[in-house]
Design a protein around this motif. Structure first.
Motif, PDB file in Angstrom:
ATOM      1  N   SER A  92       0.805  -1.165  -0.094  1.00 14.66           N
ATOM      2  CA  SER A  92      -0.266   0.128  -0.191  1.00 14.66           C
ATOM      3  C   SER A  92       1.043   1.077  -0.285  1.00 14.66           C
ATOM      4  CB  SER A  92      -1.134   0.074   1.369  1.00 14.66           C
ATOM      5  OG  SER A  92      -1.815  -1.028   1.022  1.00 14.66           O
ATOM      6  N   GLY A  93       1.688   1.312   1.171  1.00 13.80           N
ATOM      7  CA  GLY A  93       3.317   2.441   0.785  1.00 13.80           C
ATOM      8  C   GLY A  93       3.594   2.624  -0.399  1.00 13.80           C
ATOM      9  N   SER A  94       3.831   1.285  -1.772  1.00 13.58           N
ATOM     10  CA  SER A  94       4.811   1.876  -2.924  1.00 13.58           C
ATOM     11  C   SER A  94       3.056   1.822  -3.348  1.00 13.58           C
ATOM     12  CB  SER A  94       4.852   0.386  -3.345  1.00 13.58           C
ATOM     13  OG  SER A  94       5.263  -0.378  -2.824  1.00 13.58           O
ATOM     14  N   LEU A  95       2.195   1.873  -3.649  1.00 15.23           N
ATOM     15  CA  LEU A  95       1.239   2.175  -4.631  1.00 15.23           C
ATOM     16  C   LEU A  95       1.010   3.580  -4.511  1.00 15.23           C
ATOM     17  CD1 LEU A  95      -1.039   2.133  -6.445  1.00 15.23           C
ATOM     18  CD2 LEU A  95      -2.800   1.288  -4.453  1.00 15.23           C
ATOM     19  N   LYS A  96       1.570   4.854  -2.983  1.00 17.07           N
ATOM     20  CA  LYS A  96       0.679   5.552  -2.385  1.00 17.07           C
ATOM     21  C   LYS A  96       2.213   6.246  -2.980  1.00 17.07           C
ATOM     22  CE  LYS A  96       0.953   8.617   1.598  1.00 17.07           C
ATOM     23  NZ  LYS A  96       0.660   8.612   3.098  1.00 17.07           N
ATOM     24  N   ARG A  97       3.441   5.901  -3.024  1.00 15.90           N
ATOM     25  CA  ARG A  97       4.349   7.373  -3.445  1.00 15.90           C
ATOM     26  C   ARG A  97       4.752   6.882  -4.998  1.00 15.90           C
ATOM     27  NH1 ARG A  97       9.373   3.339  -1.313  1.00 15.90           N
ATOM     28  NH2 ARG A  97      10.611   5.429  -3.062  1.00 15.90           N
ATOM     29  N   LEU A  98       3.911   5.592  -6.128  1.00 18.18           N
ATOM     30  CA  LEU A  98       3.728   5.290  -7.666  1.00 18.18           C
ATOM     31  C   LEU A  98       2.655   6.624  -7.774  1.00 18.18           C
ATOM     32  CD1 LEU A  98       3.696   1.362  -7.521  1.00 18.18           C
ATOM     33  CD2 LEU A  98       4.783   3.408  -9.259  1.00 18.18           C
ATOM     34  N   ARG A  99       1.375   6.708  -6.762  1.00 17.74           N
ATOM     35  CA  ARG A  99       0.337   7.670  -7.456  1.00 17.74           C
ATOM     36  C   ARG A  99       0.596   9.674  -7.078  1.00 17.74           C
ATOM     37  NH1 ARG A  99      -3.850   4.700  -3.659  1.00 17.74           N
ATOM     38  NH2 ARG A  99      -5.614   3.543  -5.182  1.00 17.74           N
ATOM     39  N   GLN A 100       1.993   9.660  -5.708  1.00 22.48           N
ATOM     40  CA  GLN A 100       2.485  10.338  -6.181  1.00 22.48           C
ATOM     41  C   GLN A 100       3.471  10.833  -7.185  1.00 22.48           C
ATOM     42  OE1 GLN A 100       4.690  10.508  -2.218  1.00 22.48           O
ATOM     43  NE2 GLN A 100       3.027  11.032  -0.912  1.00 22.48           N
ATOM     44  N   TYR A 101       4.393  10.094  -8.206  1.00 25.20           N
ATOM     45  CA  TYR A 101       5.206  10.613  -8.601  1.00 25.20           C
ATOM     46  C   TYR A 101       4.602  10.655 -10.178  1.00 25.20           C
ATOM     47  CZ  TYR A 101       8.871   9.756 -12.018  1.00 25.20           C
ATOM     48  OH  TYR A 101       9.743   9.905 -12.928  1.00 25.20           O
ATOM     49  N   PHE A 102       3.261   9.842 -10.364  1.00 24.32           N
ATOM     50  CA  PHE A 102       2.527   9.983 -11.507  1.00 24.32           C
ATOM     51  C   PHE A 102       1.641  11.063 -11.844  1.00 24.32           C
ATOM     52  CE2 PHE A 102       4.726   5.116 -12.281  1.00 24.32           C
ATOM     53  CZ  PHE A 102       5.177   5.702 -13.197  1.00 24.32           C
ATOM     54  N   ASP A 103       1.070  11.784 -10.144  1.00 22.67           N
ATOM     55  CA  ASP A 103       0.549  12.654 -10.601  1.00 22.67           C
ATOM     56  C   ASP A 103      -1.227  11.672  -9.961  1.00 22.67           C
ATOM     57  OD1 ASP A 103      -1.097  14.743  -9.026  1.00 22.67           O
ATOM     58  OD2 ASP A 103      -0.600  15.912 -10.867  1.00 22.67           O
ATOM     59  N   ASP A 104      -1.906  10.817 -10.081  1.00 20.39           N
ATOM     60  CA  ASP A 104      -3.007   9.677 -10.584  1.00 20.39           C
ATOM     61  C   ASP A 104      -2.971   9.037  -9.781  1.00 20.39           C
ATOM     62  OD1 ASP A 104      -4.677   9.450 -13.878  1.00 20.39           O
ATOM     63  OD2 ASP A 104      -4.283   7.681 -12.890  1.00 20.39           O
ATOM     64  N   PRO A 105      -4.337   8.634 -10.203  1.00 20.48           N
ATOM     65  CA  PRO A 105      -4.385   7.340  -8.777  1.00 20.48           C
ATOM     66  C   PRO A 105      -4.412   6.022  -9.028  1.00 20.48           C
ATOM     67  CG  PRO A 105      -6.690   8.818  -9.746  1.00 20.48           C
ATOM     68  CD  PRO A 105      -5.537   9.328  -9.974  1.00 20.48           C
ATOM     69  N   LEU A 106      -4.259   5.862 -10.598  1.00 18.90           N
ATOM     70  CA  LEU A 106      -3.449   4.898 -11.154  1.00 18.90           C
ATOM     71  C   LEU A 106      -4.851   3.110 -11.118  1.00 18.90           C
ATOM     72  CD1 LEU A 106      -0.429   4.231 -10.251  1.00 18.90           C
ATOM     73  CD2 LEU A 106      -0.481   5.034 -12.495  1.00 18.90           C
ATOM     74  N   PHE A 107      -4.688   3.333 -10.188  1.00 16.94           N
ATOM     75  CA  PHE A 107      -6.474   2.536  -9.395  1.00 16.94           C
ATOM     76  C   PHE A 107      -7.463   2.895  -9.035  1.00 16.94           C
ATOM     77  CE2 PHE A 107      -1.840   0.076 -10.186  1.00 16.94           C
ATOM     78  CZ  PHE A 107      -2.387  -0.721 -10.982  1.00 16.94           C
TER      79      PHE A 107
END
Length: 313
Positions: A41-56
């Motif tokens: 969940s922490g990795s997903l949070k960082r990915l969302r921050q990086y891409f500035d998109d909820p992604l999922f």
């Protein structure tokens, strides 16, 4: 915030994104990477921050990818594949010392006829290459495209049935391995059939028949329709090998590949007869993704498969 400076990007996040795009479930992704659900969940949070998109976006028990996530599927898959190939790189390709694991989807026909000779030959030529054999499904070419499979061997007509994957099939290479025809097998002591199996006998006998999934029809079923007959199916199975194993000690007849029939005849009391119904020759094809065209280890295994098929012919 996204940056083009890769020195500031944690590449563990790329691995996490690759698994999340495939599983679309945080728990399964965490299990796949052997980390806690909290860490994933922490990795997903960082990915969302990086891409500035909820992604999922959560829909019920599943995570549905956003348009940004869908756009990342192909580049992330290719990047992970390139990383894997980089880690497997050796100064020169030497089959006797190369270590590689291949995931291969294969029909039961090929796994019982082609595979034994291939493994026997490769055990000496390339002992460090290992194989994981999986069944062919309607998703096989899709998995080949995703890089979750390295090779697949399937009948040509089944490849045609998967042609609805219009965005996948152009990326898939194929070559013929071997052809086979169909025969009928009955119990060696079947008292009702003489030296030949007539069409009348074939129609009235009880059959062990292949049951394909996804609403597909086997070549045998197609031949019955073309001949205007509807034999009684007393038993069905998902593999031709299973059909043959049903025959000994019964009045059943099974219409199967000639090579399989003769292989089982050495270990079971069977009689092999010409089929009175015209059935098209079946052609087994080797399929792979074009990204592996110039991979020397991949090419070596493909050539070994083609050689084994030529020997069978």
């Amino acid at each position: 915030m996204r940056t083009s400076d890769i020195s500031k990007f944690d590449f563990n996040l790329l691995r996490a994104l690759h698994v999340l795009l495939r599983e679309r479930n945080v728990t399964r992704a965490a299990n796949d990477l052997h980390v806690t659900q909290q860490a994933m969940s922490g990795s997903l949070k960082r990915l969302r921050q990086y891409f500035d998109d909820p992604l999922f976006i959560r829909v019920g028990q599943h995570l549905e990818p956003t348009p940004m996530a869908l756009a990342l599927v192909a580049p992330v898959r290719d990047a992970m594949r390139q990383i894997a190939m980089t880690l497997e790189t050796t100064p020169t390709f030497a089959p006797e010392v190369t270590r590689r694991h291949f995931r291969v989807a294969m029909s039961d026909h090929a796994s019982l006829t082609l595979l034994p000779d291939l493994i026997a030959n490769m055990a000496y030529a390339a002992p460090g290459i290992t194989y994981e054999i999986q069944p062919v499904t309607k998703h096989t070419l899709y998995h080949l495209d995703l890089g979750e499979l390295d090779l697949c061997v399937m009948p040509q007509n089944l490849r045609v049935h998967q042609s609805n994957l219009s965005n996948v099939c152009p990326k898939i290479r194929s070559t013929t391995l071997f052809d086979d025809c169909f025969v009928c097998v009955i119990d060696a002591n079947n008292p009702t059939v003489g030296q030949e199996l007539t069409l009348d006998q074939y129609v009235t006998m009880h059959h062990a028949a292949l049951k394909m999934t996804d609403g597909l029809q086997s070549l045998v079923e197609v031949s019955w329709i073309n001949a205007g007959i509807a034999p009684h199916i007393a038993a069905s199975a998902s593999s031709f090998a299973s059909l043959i194993c049903m025959v000994p000690g019964t009045p059943l007849v099974a219409t199967v590949h000639r090579r399989l029939a003769y292989k089982f005849k050495t270990i079971a009391p069977l009689r092999i007869l010409d089929c009175p119904v015209q059935i098209d020759v079946t052609r087994q094809q080797l399929n792979w993704h074009y990204r592996n065209d110039n991979d020397p280890t991949h090419r070596f295994v493909r050539e070994a498969m083609v050689s084994a098929g030529a020997t069978m012919q």
